[in-house]
Design a protein around this motif. Sequence first.
Motif, PDB file in Angstrom:
ATOM      1  N   ASN A 218     -64.211  76.331  28.249  1.00 54.76           N
ATOM      2  CA  ASN A 218     -63.677  77.698  28.279  1.00 54.76           C
ATOM      3  C   ASN A 218     -62.198  77.689  27.912  1.00 54.76           C
ATOM      4  OD1 ASN A 218     -63.418  80.466  28.798  1.00 54.76           O
ATOM      5  ND2 ASN A 218     -63.065  80.151  30.988  1.00 54.76           N
ATOM      6  N   GLN A 219     -61.906  77.982  26.651  1.00 56.12           N
ATOM      7  CA  GLN A 219     -60.533  77.949  26.134  1.00 56.12           C
ATOM      8  C   GLN A 219     -59.882  79.330  26.210  1.00 56.12           C
ATOM      9  OE1 GLN A 219     -58.625  75.216  24.604  1.00 56.12           O
ATOM     10  NE2 GLN A 219     -57.077  76.778  25.002  1.00 56.12           N
ATOM     11  N   TYR A 220     -58.617  79.365  26.614  1.00 53.50           N
ATOM     12  CA  TYR A 220     -57.826  80.594  26.643  1.00 53.50           C
ATOM     13  C   TYR A 220     -56.758  80.552  25.558  1.00 53.50           C
ATOM     14  CZ  TYR A 220     -59.784  81.757  31.235  1.00 53.50           C
ATOM     15  OH  TYR A 220     -60.632  82.069  32.260  1.00 53.50           O
ATOM     16  N   GLY A 221     -56.490  81.722  24.955  1.00 54.97           N
ATOM     17  CA  GLY A 221     -55.458  81.823  23.943  1.00 54.97           C
ATOM     18  C   GLY A 221     -54.549  83.009  24.200  1.00 54.97           C
ATOM     19  N   VAL A 222     -53.337  82.954  23.621  1.00 55.45           N
ATOM     20  CA  VAL A 222     -52.376  84.036  23.780  1.00 55.45           C
ATOM     21  C   VAL A 222     -51.877  84.472  22.406  1.00 55.45           C
ATOM     22  CG1 VAL A 222     -50.355  82.506  24.074  1.00 55.45           C
ATOM     23  CG2 VAL A 222     -50.335  84.818  25.049  1.00 55.45           C
TER      24      VAL A 222
END
Length: 272
Positions: A218-222
């Motif tokens: 589960n990757q998060y990006g901004v």
Amino acid sequence: MFKRSFLSLFLAVLLPLAAPAETRFITVQSTTSTQNSGLLDALLPQFFDETGIDVRVVAVGTGQAIRNAMNGDGDVLLVHAKPSEEAFVADGFGVARFDVMYNDFVIVGPENDPAGVAGSQDAVAALSKIADAQAPFASRGDDSGTHKAELRLWTEAGSDVAAASGTWYRETGSGMGATLNTGTGMGAYVMTDRATWTAFGNKGNHAVAVEGDPKMFNQYGVILVNPARHPNVKAEDGQAFVDWLISPQGQAAIAAYTVDGQQLFFPNAQGS
């Protein structure tokens, strides 16, 4: 004497009417997981102390957060659905996307484990068993990052959950916390991000049943919302938040956040 008293009276009346200086702030469109896990409550005061910029968070499902940002209702997007994030940038709604952190999804289920999936590290096989057993499964059904990931796994499992909607497969149309409440209440399996599950207080007789599958990464990006598309975007302050999250300081703050001694997010910004 009269002049001095008149001046004092004039100032006493006028000064309260002067508008106080407004705190600098940005609006971040983000996910329920960053809010429900307590992560943002830990990070944002640190960012404010360093920059004087307040962060106001709109915590919704990733799909809704992206739509809100596309409409210009925010300065920064912080979500977890990389293909959708990349499309957001490619379509000109965002300036650039950066990896921030990751964790994983898990499938939680009731103690009696009606589908016999407890202990599995194969999410697709576990979902196939749940579908074959027609065991209750509660889905967010809200186009969130979690929901998108869940649907990809159901597709791999060859299960048509749309056809099963309203029977053993229940869509809540709600955030992660509300869906977990529904799942524990009806004895259903639920796919959730691990951070929200760890911080969740109403576990009942549920426990993690399926974990450790690389497909549940589960990757998060901004992303800074593109000020060329929406001139109201506070580009300088929004970029300051993006830069802080991927800086050594922000990454260390993410790594330091724990619940009951368990680290919930793992920073992985490149070059941090």
